[in-house]
Design a protein around this motif. Structure first.
Motif, PDB file in Angstrom:
ATOM      1  N   THR A  30     -60.897  18.724  22.451  1.00 42.83           N
ATOM      2  CA  THR A  30     -62.009  18.349  21.559  1.00 42.83           C
ATOM      3  C   THR A  30     -63.085  17.583  22.303  1.00 42.83           C
ATOM      4  N   HIS A 306     -60.514  11.677   7.398  1.00 39.65           N
ATOM      5  CA  HIS A 306     -60.037  11.384   8.752  1.00 39.65           C
ATOM      6  C   HIS A 306     -60.856  10.316   9.452  1.00 39.65           C
TER       7      HIS A 306
ATOM      8  N   TYR B 312     -60.881   8.558  12.863  1.00 37.51           N
ATOM      9  CA  TYR B 312     -61.464   9.174  14.057  1.00 37.51           C
ATOM     10  C   TYR B 312     -62.955   9.365  13.831  1.00 37.51           C
ATOM     11  N   THR B 313     -63.783   8.705  14.646  1.00 32.79           N
ATOM     12  CA  THR B 313     -65.228   8.753  14.441  1.00 32.79           C
ATOM     13  C   THR B 313     -65.973   9.218  15.697  1.00 32.79           C
ATOM     14  N   GLU B 314     -65.219   9.712  16.662  1.00 37.58           N
ATOM     15  CA  GLU B 314     -65.841  10.210  17.894  1.00 37.58           C
ATOM     16  C   GLU B 314     -66.272  11.670  17.694  1.00 37.58           C
ATOM     17  N   PRO B 315     -66.945  12.241  18.699  1.00 37.91           N
ATOM     18  CA  PRO B 315     -67.301  13.668  18.583  1.00 37.91           C
ATOM     19  C   PRO B 315     -66.048  14.530  18.397  1.00 37.91           C
ATOM     20  N   GLY B 316     -66.219  15.679  17.778  1.00 36.88           N
ATOM     21  CA  GLY B 316     -65.091  16.562  17.539  1.00 36.88           C
ATOM     22  C   GLY B 316     -64.353  16.189  16.265  1.00 36.88           C
ATOM     23  N   PHE B 317     -63.068  16.507  16.228  1.00 34.25           N
ATOM     24  CA  PHE B 317     -62.330  16.385  14.978  1.00 34.25           C
ATOM     25  C   PHE B 317     -60.897  16.002  15.271  1.00 34.25           C
ATOM     26  N   LYS B 318     -60.313  15.234  14.403  1.00 33.78           N
ATOM     27  CA  LYS B 318     -58.907  14.852  14.553  1.00 33.78           C
ATOM     28  C   LYS B 318     -58.324  14.714  13.156  1.00 33.78           C
ATOM     29  N   THR B 319     -57.248  15.452  12.879  1.00 32.95           N
ATOM     30  CA  THR B 319     -56.704  15.473  11.517  1.00 32.95           C
ATOM     31  C   THR B 319     -55.728  14.324  11.307  1.00 32.95           C
ATOM     32  N   VAL B 320     -56.250  13.112  11.512  1.00 36.57           N
ATOM     33  CA  VAL B 320     -55.428  11.918  11.399  1.00 36.57           C
ATOM     34  C   VAL B 320     -55.458  11.393   9.963  1.00 36.57           C
TER      35      VAL B 320
END
Lengths: 462, 462
Positions: A30, A306, B312-320
């Protein structure tokens, strides 16, 4: 197959050394900063497969390369395609890890087991290597595999698999196979591996709410001025109804009732809800009232936020009325739900609930359909018997997660997919301190040795 | 006072040079990294006041120093205490500023006016210096002031004024005065200065919601696991009712009805709601239905979310599924509402609405009571007449913001406070590109020359 199983056992030390090499490559798909690491992980796999005798190559895509390899087998035997992914989730704050995420190690676990530690130790580097080590054991013992194997390992599973559809279209002929195999799922408990008979889909969205033409001061405008964070929180809170279900009109239209034979298989698992949630410090199922916890996480759609950010988030305080607020969220989808349709319903719902003086913009992230497999498949029976031979039992389970590649592969190749898993819920995948049990690795490898044997005896026409 | 007014006019260039020196000191009080700059701003003021003939000193506190100075006047005249603050809001993202925030400059405005640019140009460095420049003009022309002046300039107004109460207690005798003056408020329009007859209070809270014992993966737990961001959004959305008012039981109990003479004064201002909100790109008052926009921002409580972060607030995606979520928020309070009582009601409301498997922790930020001043005060009449002499008119207005020092000073000293303001709503205080009109600065200085004269004629006993 005693000789092959013995070979699998004897090569464990070398197999671990190989896995550690792969974990050391921080292939976070990512984050564009890790593009070089993703390419390095693909190259590592090509070298490893080539050493095993495969015709293997890394094929560039617009993002991260695909690894495609073919291991020969007798002409008339079934042809299976194994799928895995070499990319991993971002590690997050390294301070939350007991050990550096990309420096793998073995440590003793609390119940006499041994842990393989590191990001990707389970998802999917450790799990994927069980299949490759089984093939290696067959080849080392018998000089070759008893069936024809193709291997497809992608590098974008954790960030949307955007390159997959064009890749499948371009290499359709080369990818054709009689069944799809994968190892990216959980075993049921410490003594029971599992075959996953359904997966959930996903529809992911990033949303930006904008209000005034600048940040404002609450001492001047507080009350009269629309606050982007207030609007965002109202919108996000409105996505779920008081019963815990999703409150978007038409959202549930395409969900088929759970197959009664599947529901019965799940009931036979005798899940203790308190114990299931207690493992992670929770006690009450938070989803739809009246659904069992397994139904909630395996068969019903969910909505999770998220990430949210906006306004002043540094130390101290600032009485700003922010003009912009952001969230990342996703819906897990039941088999049958179309992510594109859900996106349209979600965006229409948000627009319909937008107050005056607020506008909204959307960005897509991961999208993927869920799947459900027929419980009567001969591939499923053969694999189940092979697992029972190794473990004394095997469970048919659902998966709450998404493997976007699955419906694509199934559609493109016209074959069923067997998802065999040796991971445990305690593996902390996607979280700090990810691990894989050493026994998952070794018995997983032995299990694939047996499954390869069992599938090689099936009629290609199924 | 023509001689004093002429002196004030003739010293403008030197006064601007002094103000620019002060703006160049980035005295951001909320950020511990700027503690040295806050001390430097205090020292600068002590030097400036000493040059003017004051007995001046910077007095250390647990955070930022207080500047306290006394300028002598004839023995029998009234003794006024002028309050200001040398600290400023954080500048935020420098990329959002047209010019560096701490490099002041003069630029031509769109309507022939001149802007003084920079963080603090208006709030409160520019505004505060109008009073000191007026004193300087009196002293330069007449050799002294016509009344006794004390000056108290604090360095924590933008971050909670925590040092003030102990400071007032320790220096009560030295701070005693007949009236309090301040210049930290707005004028009504380009041609009309204002005296603020009420201020709102504030109750600020930071809230942290915690759910599971770790971050979870929505593909495993999504639906059944409590999500900290979902809980936080639900709680924040629940703070306001469908009518735009605050939905906390007992919240409005201590709000007195608006004084009819004040309500009448505000009605005479003939505010066009669309124009008022249109200045910042908005069109609909977002607060309680059925209240005028002035009532919403000056007399009614509000709730604003200033910052939210989690997941998660960075670029991209994270299904946290995040286990922790944070928000900073505040309530602006009507005069009469006690911030401590509001905090207790807020915390009880949040706890009562907390779902299972979620816990909450609170941190206090800025707290302060609102004030309302009697419209019949002779200090008010004298100051209003002085302003009318300079401008041809003066408005009595409310202030939506909070000056926490005011109720403290009023209580500690037993004196009323005259808040005279020359700032405009277009000054973008607390936002990028803060400015002060040069005319606010020069006519503000002339106005204080006149007010000093008018107040010097009042009977000390009022």
């Amino acid at each position: 197959m005693k000789d092959v199983l013995a070979q699998a056992d004897s090569q464990t030390e070398a197999a671990l050394a190989r896995l550690f090499e792969l974990i050391r490559i921080p292939s976070v798909s990512t984050d564009p900063a890790h593009a070089g690491d993703c390419a390095a992980a693909a190259d590592w796999l090509v070298r490893d497969l080539t050493l095993m005798g495969a015709e293997a190559r890394a094929i560039p895509t617009l993002r991260h390369p695909m690894v495609l390899a073919h291991l020969p087998g007798p002409e008339t035997t079934p042809h299976v395609l194994f799928y895995g992914h070499y990319d991993v989730q971002p590690p997050g704050d390294p301070a939350l890890w007991s050990r550096p995420p990309f420096e793998p190690s073995l440590t003793p676990g609390p119940n006499g087991e041994t842990h393989i530690n590191g990001r990707g130790a389970s998802d999917d580097k450790g799990a994927m290597m069980t299949f490759l080590e089984a093939c290696r054991a067959w080849i080392a013992t018998r000089g070759g595999l008893p069936l024809r194997v193709s291997v497809l390992i992608e590098g974008e599973e954790e960030s949307g698999s955007a390159s997959l559809a064009p890749f499948l279209a371009e290499h359709a002929a080369e990818l054709r196979a009689d069944a799809i195999l994968a190892c990216d799922s959980d075993q049921w408990d410490a003594e029971t591996p599992a075959i996953t008979v359904s997966t959930r889909g996903i529809c992911s969205q990033e949303i930006t709410v904008t209000t005034a033409d600048r940040d404002l001061h609450s001492g001047i405008y507080g009350n009269a001025a629309r606050n982007a964070l207030t609007v965002l929180c109202d919108l996000l809170a409105g996505l779920r109804g008081p019963d815990g279900g999703i409150a978007i009109d038409g959202f549930h239209a395409d969900i088929a009732p759970l197959d009664p034979s599947v529901a019965a298989a799940w009931e036979r698992l005798h899940v203790d809800e308190a114990e299931f949630l207690g493992r992670v410090g929770l006690s009450h199922p938070a989803g739809e009232a009246g659904r069992s916890v397994l139904e909630q996480v395996w068969a019903r759609p969910s909505c999770d936020i998220h990430g949210v950010w906006g306004g002043y988030t540094e130390p101290g305080f600032k009485t700003v009325i922010p003009r912009e607020a952001h969230a990342k969220l996703s819906f897990r989808l039941a088999p049958g739900q179309d992510p594109d349709r859900i996106r349209a319903l979600f965006q229409a719902h948000i627009r319909a609930h937008l107050p005056p003086d607020a506008s909204v913009a959307f960005t897509d992230h991961t999208m993927g359909r869920g799947t459900a497999m027929p419980v009567s498949s001969p591939w499923l029976s053969a694999a189940t018997e092979a697992l029972e031979g190794e473990w004394g039992g095997a469970a048919l389970i659902g998966m709450g997660g998404t493997i976007p590649i699955l419906p694509m592969l199934k559609d493109a190749i016209g074959a069923e997919a067997l998802l065999v898993g040796f991971a445990s819920l305690g593996n902390r995948i996607h979280a700090p301190d990810e691990k894989y049990d050493l026994s998952s690795f070794t018995r997983g490898t032995r299990s694939w040795v047996r499954i390869i044997d069992a599938l090689s005896r099936l009629d290609r026409a199924r």
